[in-house]
Design an enzyme around this catalytic site. Sequence first.
Site, short mmCIF file in Angstrom:
data_model
loop_
_atom_site.label_atom_id
_atom_site.label_comp_id
_atom_site.label_asym_id
_atom_site.label_seq_id
_atom_site.Cartn_x
_atom_site.Cartn_y
_atom_site.Cartn_z
N CYS A 1 1.13 -4.04 1.43
CA CYS A 1 0.25 -2.89 1.16
C CYS A 1 -0.64 -3.10 -0.06
CB CYS A 1 1.08 -1.62 0.99
SG CYS A 1 1.85 -1.05 2.52
N ASN B 1 -2.65 3.77 -3.99
CA ASN B 1 -2.20 2.38 -4.05
C ASN B 1 -2.98 1.59 -5.10
OD1 ASN B 1 -0.25 2.79 -2.15
ND2 ASN B 1 -1.33 1.78 -0.48
#
Length: 315
Positions: free
Chosen positions: A141, A89
Site C-alpha cells: 500500500c 496513506n
Amino acid sequence: STVPVGTAAAIAPQVEAAGASLAWNPEFLREGFAVADTLTPDRLVYGVRAGDDASVALLDRVYSTTLASGTPRIVTDFATAELVKVSANAFLATKISFINAMAEIAEVTGANVTTLADAIGHDTRIGRRFLNAGVGFGGGCLPKDIRAFQARADELGVGHALEFLDHVDQINQRRRARVVELALAALDDQGSRDATVAVLGLAFKPNSDDVRDSPAVDVAVALAREGVRVVATDPQAQRSAARKAPAVTIAPTVEEAIKAASVVLVLTEWPEYRDLDPAALAPLTPARVVIDGRNCLDADRWRAAGWTYRGLGRS
C-alpha cells in the site's frame, strides 16, 4: 483499495445510465487487522452526489451497528472521498520518513531518535504512533500509493504539490541501504565478509506473511548479492519469502537462523523477536552482534548479555 482521484466521477454516468446511484465508500483496513477495522473503524466516509439522500440512508442502514457505537460519519463528494484514503496513506508514509530523517541526523550527532520520538510524540498535535525509526515502511500500500499519488498529481497539472513525496520515498529507501551498510561494516570489523548474517523477520510488518516491497527481504537480498551467506526466518512469511528471495537460506527457527552467525539483524518487529532472551541466544553466536532494524529490542538487556547492540538512530 486506493484509486486515482476522479475515478468515481468518470464511472458515475455509466452507473446512473443503468438506473442506479454510485456511492464511494473507501475502506481503511490495516493488513492483519482487517476484521477489527471493519467492525470498529475510526471513521466512515460516504462519497455521494449532492442531494443523494437515498444512498446516504442505505449506507446508514448497512453501518447501523457501527454508527450506534459512536463512529464518526463524514458525507462528502466523490473527489474528497477518493482523496481521504490516499491522503491518509501519504501522511503516514511522511510521518515514518520524517522520523527516519531524524534518525539520520541522530546517527551523526550522537542523539537518540527513540527518545526524540517519545518527546515530540507527547505533543498532541503530533502523536507518538508511526514515529518509530527503523528500516522503513513497505508492503503493498504505502510505497505504491505515494508513487501513484504523485503520478496522478502530475496528470492533473499540480505535480509540484506532491514533490515532497519523492523525498519521503528516497528517505525510506535510504534506511534499507543503511542497514546493509551497518551489516557489512560489522563483518569488516570481524575481518571477513565470508560469513553468515542472520535475518529475523521477512514480512514487511508483523501479523502478516506479506513480503511485497518488504524492507527485510530487500536487505537480505542486497547482502546476498555482496557474497554474504544470509540465513533468515519469520513466523509466517518463510514460504512467500523463499519464492521471492531464492538466494536466501530459510531457517525454521530463530536458533537455527542465528547459529554461528557473525551478525544478527532484526528486521520485522514480531512480538516473539522483541521478547527473545539474549542471554540464552548468546552461546549460539560467538560474535554476538545484533543490529536492531526496528528499534524494538531492549538495548540495555542485550548489552548486559554480552551483545554488541546497534539500533538505527541510536548511539
